[in-house]
Design an enzyme around this catalytic site. Structure first.
Site, PDB file in Angstrom:
ATOM      1  N   ASP A 332       0.850  -1.174   0.000  1.00 48.84           N
ATOM      2  CA  ASP A 332       0.000   0.000   0.000  1.00 48.84           C
ATOM      3  C   ASP A 332       0.898   1.241   0.000  1.00 48.84           C
ATOM      4  O   ASP A 332       2.052   1.166   0.426  1.00 48.84           O
ATOM      5  CB  ASP A 332      -0.898  -0.031   1.245  1.00 48.84           C
ATOM      6  N   ASP A 562      -3.418  -1.534   5.239  1.00 45.32           N
ATOM      7  CA  ASP A 562      -3.987  -1.065   6.502  1.00 45.32           C
ATOM      8  C   ASP A 562      -5.501  -1.001   6.460  1.00 45.32           C
ATOM      9  O   ASP A 562      -6.151  -1.009   7.495  1.00 45.32           O
ATOM     10  CB  ASP A 562      -3.411   0.306   6.874  1.00 45.32           C
ATOM     11  N   ASP A 566      -7.838  -4.163   2.052  1.00 48.60           N
ATOM     12  CA  ASP A 566      -6.592  -4.914   1.864  1.00 48.60           C
ATOM     13  C   ASP A 566      -6.671  -6.332   2.423  1.00 48.60           C
ATOM     14  O   ASP A 566      -5.847  -7.185   2.084  1.00 48.60           O
ATOM     15  CB  ASP A 566      -5.422  -4.196   2.546  1.00 48.60           C
ATOM     16  N   ASN A 628      23.385 -38.202  10.871  1.00 52.38           N
ATOM     17  CA  ASN A 628      22.475 -39.339  10.750  1.00 52.38           C
ATOM     18  C   ASN A 628      22.894 -40.285   9.634  1.00 52.38           C
ATOM     19  O   ASN A 628      22.856 -41.515   9.797  1.00 52.38           O
ATOM     20  CB  ASN A 628      21.054 -38.834  10.493  1.00 52.38           C
TER      21      ASN A 628
END
Length: 819
Positions: A332, A562, A566, A628
């Site tokens: 934005d 905000d 949105d 491992n």
């Protein structure tokens, strides 16, 4: 509508009490009985919001990982086979991992609740001919609502009267300035930002008064439509979750193959079925990096803590790493890239002081004591701040030249004027409206206005006259205003570009304004297609479509916002970023990350943090798997050549605890490298472990297996099996501990990385080496682990042999440089 219009409230006066009831012959509104009937039919005027997750849901969510499922399976098998120590250790790791994740996410949920300080708004409506105040949830279609500056609109409504009315629709449309409203009808299919005859639920009245008839409530409003879009989106699995799931699937297949191979070899040699099953299961459990889930969770939790110190509240742990994978940031404009406040950028005219004096004399807004904050229209506040820098104080104007008459700004006249006691009339408004009324209007003013507008500035003309009539005015000049970029946003956009991250600006402003800001910020460079980088006049549906379009192209998308409009795009993106200061509650609920400073630069900081976390997780995973694989290859090789198993299950568990889990925790805390933002982001389809990593794992694992197998054979297992196992056990422990130093970087030598930049790793290795030696000094420990007696020189030999793998790795780094 009958009756005179309501007087415009003075911005500098104390706000009046609610208006008294209107006479019954003015506006009747609905009857209470009819309102009750409509409330039953249409439902309450409420937006259906997501419920917060209960603590149990957050806790159970920690067990969804395929790796956790694999560990729980290994824990269950160990318990069934009587390997209680293995089962307890693996179970403890799973529980610890779940608790860490739960505490972090639950803490974020509670912090988010603390941001929700909005109280239930109320509305003034006409009922039975009287103005009454009631909860906005009880507003129904057909109600007539009364509006004045400071009100929050309770529902979508068509204006019946409007007197200098303007509303702030930024949360809904993204417009950065208040929108002028009028009772004049516009086309029904006009874009949302151009519906000047309608006010919308959740928007705020910034000036003026009005009456409006409610046309939609609750989920049928424009805000409700966005809520429907939000419901149509789904949480996106993060790249880290996807990559770890692939690694887990590979490990599952490897475990199955190991079980089958060892079982087949054992049965072929004529061993008992139970012995074969125990051996194969022990190997399968050894193949699983038990510490990985805890390591990943701790790495993310550390990132969360560092992000909190940098003004970012993380709602979901995986969101920290996701930013490191981001290739596109859709952001934005207002309040994120810009300051969110109007500012005078340019003054055109012969006498800028006279222009700003006249502009300040034609204002209703008031600045606060600090000269920054204030009350009133954002445009007027910007004019007053600019005038203050020239020593022009509105309070002195009001004292020395009090106002005599005021013509407030109106969307039809597009101008405002104030007559002062000295006889001067100060006027401001649109240039095309003032020029016909000015005796000094020139063609150069039109050219200047066009040039200012082409740079995305909002242009206001300022004039002065004598007497009350707005005629025969003197055009003093023009003022160009804009919501300026944040100073740090320019550097942040440049840093994102250098890091290979595209910044895409999505805003409700006009295309001209958006592109001007985009060029100033560096988002839009010469030769680049504006359609790729800038999206103007974007609705909630447009934002959702833009995010989906980037995702379909294979990009990892972060979306900031905000406003309520949105929220759907935030939920759809791989990571949604909400503004904590100016963001709405719905937006914060949809986000993964909340910026407490509403600053784009914080996002770039988070990208660097995310890349560091990913790099640390990957090198830690490689370190774990080398150990491992080395253990697996050691046990398989011994089985293939017909030797006894070099390690017993409890020794394997000790190795995984001392040489895997503890050094891994230190490795994952490695500080971020300075060059992380100077290279492009990882490709979205890049696996966590590619060919290079698997080749490294197999080669180094094979090196360790051959070293330990050679020690085991040299120690003569046929003559003294416990002693041979003790020597092999210690050699493997020391080799894996020392290899942790080389694991910090695949290109730089340990001394170049900086031994003291990770003191925790150095301390863990020293502590673990000492602890390994203590095992041989305590008879109960020797008996528990099945260790034979070792002479000091043999323990020293094991320690010396442990230097071989780390030395080979460090020398190979130097050899690659020489090439």
């Amino acid at each position: 509508m009958n009756g005179p219009p309501a007087p415009m409230p003075r911005a500098e006066s104390v706000r009046a009490l609610p208006a008294p009831p209107r006479p019954a012959n003015t506006v009747l509104g609905l009857s209470q009985a009819e309102a009750t009937r409509r409330l039953a039919g249409h439902g309450r005027n409420e937006i259906q919001r997501e419920k917060t997750r209960s603590p149990w849901v957050v806790l159970l969510g920690q067990f969804r990982s395929p790796m956790i499922a694999l560990l729980l399976g290994a824990c269950g098998v160990s318990a069934l086979l009587g390997e209680s120590a293995d089962a307890i250790a693996i179970g403890a790791i799973v529980v610890l991992n779940a608790l860490i994740g739960f505490l972090q996410e639950y803490k974020a949920e509670q912090a988010l609740l603390a941001l929700r300080s909005m109280t239930a708004p109320r509305a003034r409506v006409m009922r039975d001919g009287y103005a009454v105040q009631l909860p906005s949830a009880e507003v129904v279609p057909g109600d007539v609502v009364l509006l004045e500056a400071g009100d929050v609109v309770a529902a979508d409504a068509r204006l019946l009267e409007a007197h200098a009315l303007a509303t702030n629709e930024a949360a809904l449309t993204g417009e950065s300035v208040p929108v002028d409203k009028a009772a004049r009808a516009v086309a029904a299919d006009a874009p949302l930002a151009q519906r000047s005859d309608t006010v919308f639920l959740g928007t705020a009245v910034t000036r003026g008064t009005g009456l409006a008839e409610v046309t939609a409530t609750g989920m049928h409003t424009e805000l409700g439509k966005i809520a429907h879009l939000l419901a149509s989106t789904s949480d996106t699995e993060t790249p880290l979750e996807q990559r770890l799931a692939k690694v887990t699937r590979t490990l599952l297949l490897a475990c199955l193959a190991i079980v089958v191979l060892v079982a087949a070899l054992g049965l072929w040699r004529g061993h008992g079925a139970l012995t074969v099953l125990l051996s194969s299961i022990s190997l399968a459990v050894a193949a699983v990096p038990e510490g990985l889930p805890a390591v990943v969770t701790i790495a993310l939790a550390l990132g969360v803590r560092r992000m909190a110190a940098r003004h970012a509240l993380v709602r979901r742990l995986q969101a920290v790493e996701t930013l490191g994978s981001t290739t596109v940031v859709c952001t934005d404009k207002t309040g994120t890239l810009t300051t969110g406040t109007m500012e005078v950028r340019e003054v055109w005219g012969d006498n800028s002081h006279a222009i700003l004096f006249a502009a300040a004399a034609c204002c209703d807004a008031s600045l606060g004591p600090d000269g920054k904050e204030g009350t009133g229209d954002p445009t007027e506040l910007a004019l007053l701040r600019a005038a203050l820098t020239r020593g022009i104080h509105r309070e002195e104007l009001e004292r020395d030249r009090p106002r005599v008459a005021v013509r407030p700004f109106d969307s039809e006249t597009k101008r405002m004027s104030i007559l002062r006691a000295d006889g001067a009339l100060y006027v401001k408004g649109a240039l095309e409206v003032l020029m016909p009324r000015c005796r000094t209007a020139t063609l150069s003013a039109s050219r200047a206005a066009h040039e200012l507008a082409s740079r995305g500035l909002r242009v206001l003309a300022v004039a002065r006259g004598e007497g009350p009539e707005e005629e025969n005015l003197e055009l003093l000049g023009l003022v160009g205003m804009a919501d300026p970029p944040r100073p740090e946003a320019v550097a942040a956009v440049a840093a994102a570009r250098a890091a290979g991250v595209r910044t895409v600006m999505i805003t409700g402003d006009s295309a001209e304004t958006a592109q001007a800001i985009g060029r100033e910020l560096g988002i839009l460079q010469p030769g680049e297609d504006p359609a790729e980088r800038i999206h103007a006049r974007a609705t909630a549906a447009d934002k959702l479509r833009i995010v989906r379009s980037w995702k379909e192209r294979g990009e990892v998308v972060a979306m900031t916002g905000d406003g309520v409009n949105d929220a759907p795009a935030l939920r759809e993106a791989h990571i949604g970023i909400a503004m904590g200061r100016t963001g709405t509650e719905v937006t914060r609920e949809a986000a993964d990350l909340v910026l407490t400073d509403d600053n784009f630069a914080t996002i770039v900081t988070a990208i660097r943090e995310g890349r560091a976390i990913y790099e640390n997780i990957r090198k830690t995973l490689v370190y774990l798997l080398v150990g491992n694989v080395g253990e697996l290859l050691l046990m398989l090789a011994a089985s293939l050549v017909g030797l006894p198993l070099p390690l017993v299950p409890l020794q394997l568990l000790w190795i995984n605890l001392v040489t895997d889990s503890l050094p891994a925790l230190a490795l994952v805390m490695d500080p971020a490298r300075s060059e992380l933002l100077s290279r492009p982001p990882r490709k979205p389809d890049e696996p966590m472990l590619g060919r290079a990593q698997w080749r490294y794992i197999l080669m180094v694992g094979a090196l360790e297996a051959l070293l330990v197998l050679g020690v085991f054979i040299w120690a003569d297992p046929a003559g003294n099996l416990d002693r041979a196992r003790a020597l092999a056990f210690s050699t493997l422990v020391f080799a894996e501990l020392l290899r942790a130093f080389a694991a910090r970087s695949t290109t730089r030598l340990y001394w170049e990385v900086g031994p003291l930049t990770n003191r925790l790793l150095l301390g863990i290795v020293v502590f673990s080496v000492v602890l390994q030696g203590v095992l041989y000094l305590l008879p109960p420990a020797r008996e528990l682990f099945g260790l034979g007696a070792m002479r000091p020189w043999e323990l020293g030999l094991a320690f010396a042999l442990g230097f071989i793998p780390v030395t080979v790795l460090e020398v190979s780094k130097q050899v690659r440089r020489w090439r």
